[in-house]
Scaffold this active site. Structure first.
Site, PDB file in Angstrom:
ATOM      1  N   ASP A 396       7.720  21.973  -2.539  1.00 21.42           N
ATOM      2  CA  ASP A 396       8.991  22.685  -2.399  1.00 21.42           C
ATOM      3  C   ASP A 396       9.065  23.802  -3.442  1.00 21.42           C
ATOM      4  O   ASP A 396       8.133  24.010  -4.208  1.00 21.42           O
ATOM      5  CB  ASP A 396      10.173  21.718  -2.509  1.00 21.42           C
ATOM      6  N   ASP A 599      10.848  13.748   5.168  1.00 22.43           N
ATOM      7  CA  ASP A 599      10.348  13.276   3.869  1.00 22.43           C
ATOM      8  C   ASP A 599      11.389  12.416   3.172  1.00 22.43           C
ATOM      9  O   ASP A 599      12.596  12.659   3.282  1.00 22.43           O
ATOM     10  CB  ASP A 599       9.973  14.464   2.972  1.00 22.43           C
ATOM     11  N   CYS A 637       2.434  -7.414  11.063  1.00 17.99           N
ATOM     12  CA  CYS A 637       2.120  -6.203  10.287  1.00 17.99           C
ATOM     13  C   CYS A 637       0.656  -6.232   9.876  1.00 17.99           C
ATOM     14  O   CYS A 637       0.133  -7.270   9.438  1.00 17.99           O
ATOM     15  CB  CYS A 637       3.000  -6.117   9.046  1.00 17.99           C
ATOM     16  N   CYS A 642       0.440  -7.418   3.916  1.00 21.59           N
ATOM     17  CA  CYS A 642       0.716  -8.513   4.845  1.00 21.59           C
ATOM     18  C   CYS A 642      -0.577  -9.191   5.302  1.00 21.59           C
ATOM     19  O   CYS A 642      -0.557 -10.355   5.700  1.00 21.59           O
ATOM     20  CB  CYS A 642       1.497  -8.004   6.044  1.00 21.59           C
ATOM     21  N   HIS A 668       3.308  -1.777   1.875  1.00 18.20           N
ATOM     22  CA  HIS A 668       3.826  -2.232   3.171  1.00 18.20           C
ATOM     23  C   HIS A 668       4.848  -1.239   3.728  1.00 18.20           C
ATOM     24  O   HIS A 668       4.820  -0.921   4.935  1.00 18.20           O
ATOM     25  CB  HIS A 668       4.495  -3.608   3.033  1.00 18.20           C
TER      26      HIS A 668
END
Ligand SMILES: [Zn+2]
Length: 689
Positions: A396, A599, A637, A642, A668
């Site tokens: 940015d 984002d 997952c 996981c 995760h």
């Protein structure tokens, strides 16, 4: 405030009384004969415009009696060309300090601001009564003083410095006179006088606080978006950050359960009228100077290094599946953009995130120019080389952090209005933003207080050194609570800054694409104006920024109305990024409006605070019910966490404050966000959304 005023009035009366007491305690001395000079009235007494001969003595001194007649004779002999005075050093201690005497006997000649000593202090022989003949003193008073070097500066009691010293030295005498006036003349008791004395510092302190409060209550509010969903029972709410990055939300927000969009609340949203943003204060609007016309810019030419392909547009909505081609690889859209503020995800190494499907990362120029510095990154070969990252990056302008670090968050702003206070933010603003001008924004580094100037040109130049695939022009952050005229002026300034940024970029494109940032707050008119102007310039893509409302209802109301116009005006499809919003509850709806990338640091942040994202809502790992949950944390997952650890183990790590817990949960969550995006892409391909 009323209390403050009453106390101030009391203080004023007390001071006035003291002044009257001090004045009335002294007696006006005559200039004829030998004048008795006092601590309190010395300056007014000697202010006759003529020289003085002054004898300072102690009434304990045995020669005092014989000297008294000597000086009376001198007064007659010197009158009217010169005045003669005497000071009893044993009672006028302030004048002893002022004359800088080391003993109690001295004879002085005062003329203007100069002081000369005939004899003084330890020069006992010279001041011995027998040697102080009237004739010697007369000679000294008339001509002899010219042969003596003068005292000047603080050594002279009639100089400016000497007067200042005298004012300090006579404070005890003033206090004593005030006490006797109040006690003996006004008949106040000691307790009353003591209470009044205590009231003075209290009143001064309260007055100071009142003045600060009045001052800060008139200072402007400002904020910018950085949102994450934190639904409450009354309806969805967007919390806005950021203390460290565009998408970093507060820790409290991180702990708030995330829910799917509230359909009832959405249905209840106003269909045409803009959500009302309360105006907290009046701020003078800058004159609206139009930005340079599109004719000053070249026509947009498709880049060979940057391309956006729309693979499919849903028949059900504006949702679309696409691919953004960059010099460092492809970004599938709709896509999640992880926030790597300091060129690193919090608690997650880049390759680990890549393994969970992360394609685009968002780095913050503001933080990187403060440390390690754009030149250091450039020396490393750019951000990709510095981070050893092979996938796309976006940076940015740095302006967002300058304003948001200074002003705080929308969440704080809204809450401060509810509390009727905004002192912490105002304090930050006052400390960190020095000046916003046409040239740019001057601010103080949050690291070491260094004053820095960020301009459209310097921002782009810094982003050139960083070398991300996508860069953003400098813009101003309009407050959420602001007046239409101020918002319009802010929009115009953002347009002017973005135009300057684009010119700088076009002069040295390299292999970077630049996204414009659509502003205009909650005003459809200004949003449309921003879209019309920015789409007329040769930008490679567009971001939607500025204030997007206080909650998800405002957000959806706005995006539903501006996205069609944005797509229509841009002509050939270009990617659309939503700045700072990527919560699981908001993304599906935003995708339906035709938004492509999102984002947020939300996934890594909530992970650091012990929350795993799931389709059923946030899972608080620290909950005691998971102590013996010897099963995969999230069924189905496929992420590293996981696949490797049980929920009971993660629960233990969080309870034990093991740092790796933040890493495992964040991994995760990054996986969850990318998996959600992949699922959305498939649903679009199936025309399900
Ligand atoms: Zn997982």
């Amino acid at each position: 405030m009323t209390c403050c005023l009453l106390l101030q009035l009391g203080c004023c009366l007390l001071v006035l009384g003291s002044a009257l007491a001090a004045r009335s305690s002294g007696r006006k001395a005559t200039v004829t004969g030998v004048v008795a000079l006092t601590d309190l009235e010395f300056d007014s007494q000697v202010d006759t415009g003529k020289p003085w001969l002054i004898n300072i003595y102690s009434h304990y001194c045995p020669v005092t009696q014989e000297l008294e007649s000597t000086f009376e004779g001198l007064a007659e002999a010197l009158h009217p060309d010169m005045s003669v005075g005497k000071i009893d050093g044993t009672s006028q201690s302030g004048l002893i300090t002022r004359f800088q005497m080391k003993g109690f006997h001295g004879v002085y000649h005062l003329n203007g601001t100069e002081t000369r000593a005939f004899c003084e202090g330890r020069d006992a022989n010279a001041c011995e009564g027998k040697t102080l003949s009237q004739q010697k003193l007369l000679n000294f008073a008339k001509e002899g003083w010219k042969a003596v070097p003068p005292r000047t500066g603080c050594a002279s009691p009639v100089s400016r410095c000497g007067r200042a010293v005298g004012n300090v030295a006579k404070l005890p005498a003033k206090a004593k006179a005030t006490y006797f006036f109040l006690h003996d003349v006004r008949q106040f008791s000691d307790l009353t006088i003591f209470a009044g004395l205590l009231a003075v510092p209290v009143v001064v302190g309260l007055s100071f606080i009142c003045l600060l409060d009045m001052y800060y209550s008139r200072r402007p509010l400002a904020h910018r978006q950085c949102r994450l969903a934190a639904p409450k029972s009354a309806g969805p709410t967007l919390l806005r950050c950021c203390s460290t990055s565009r998408a970093e939300a507060s820790a409290d927000a991180a702990a708030t359960p995330v829910q799917q969009p509230d359909a009832a609340a959405l249905a209840a949203a106003p269909s045409a009228a803009a959500p009302a943003a309360p105006v907290r204060k009046r701020r003078k609007a800058d004159p609206v100077t139009p930005p340079p016309p599109a004719s000053e810019f070249p026509q947009y030419v498709p880049r060979d290094f940057f391309r956006f392909d729309v693979l499919h547009t849903s028949k059900k909505s504006g949702a679309r599946v696409g691919r953004i081609h960059t010099p460092h690889g492809v970004i599938d859209t709709p896509g999640f953009v992880a926030v790597a503020t300091n060129a690193a995800l919090k608690a997650v190494d880049g390759p680990w995130a890549d393994a969970e499907g992360q394609q685009l990362m968002f780095c913050n120029t503001y933080h990187l120019i403060l440390h390690p510095g754009a030149d250091v990154v450039a020396a490393a070969g750019g951000l990709h080389a510095f981070m050893n990252r092979q996938r796309p990056l976006i940076t940015d302008s740095g302006g967002f952090q300058v304003f948001s670090l200074a002003y705080g968050t929308v969440h704080e702003e809204v809450n401060s209005l509810k509390r009727g206070s905004g002192k912490s933010r105002h304090k930050q603003e006052h400390n960190l933003v020095a000046k916003v001008s046409e040239e740019g924004v001057t601010f103080r580094s949050y690291r070491d207080g260094t004053k820095m100037l960020l301009t459209p040109e310097s921002s782009v130049e810094a982003q050139k050194q960083l070398g991300a695939d996508i860069i953003i022009p400098l813009d101003e952050l309009p407050p959420y609570h602001t007046e239409p005229a101020v918002l319009e002026a802010s929009l115009a300034k953002s347009h002017r800054w973005m135009a300057r940024s684009l010119k700088t970029h076009l002069s040295d494109v390299r292999q970077q694409a630049m996204y414009a940032v659509v502003h205009g707050g909650l005003s459809l008119e200004l949003r449309h104006k921003s879209i019309d102007y920015l789409t007329s310039l040769p930008f490679d893509g567009f971001a939607v920024g500025g204030s997007l409302g206080k909650d998800r209802v405002d957000l959806f109301w706005l995006l539903e109305r501006i996205m069609p116009r944005l797509h229509e005006r841009m002509g050939a499809p270009k990617p659309v990024h939503i700045l700072g919003i990527a919560d699981p509850a908001s993304v599906p709806q935003l995708v339906a409006y035709g938004c492509d990338t999102f984002d947020s640091c939300y996934p890594t942040r909530v992970g650091r605070h012990g929350t795993m994202l799931t389709k059923e809502g946030p899972l608080r790992v620290i909950s005691g019910k998971y102590k013996t949950a010897f099963r995969p944390p999230v069924e189905g997952c496929t992420c590293h966490t996981c696949s490797t650890h049980s929920l009971a183990y993660l629960h233990h790590l969080v309870k034990a404050h093991e740092p790796v817990a933040a890493t495992l949960l964040a991994i995760h969550n990054v996986h969850f966000m990318n998996a959600q995006m992949a699922e959305l892409r498939q649903q679009i391909l199936n025309d399900e959304i």
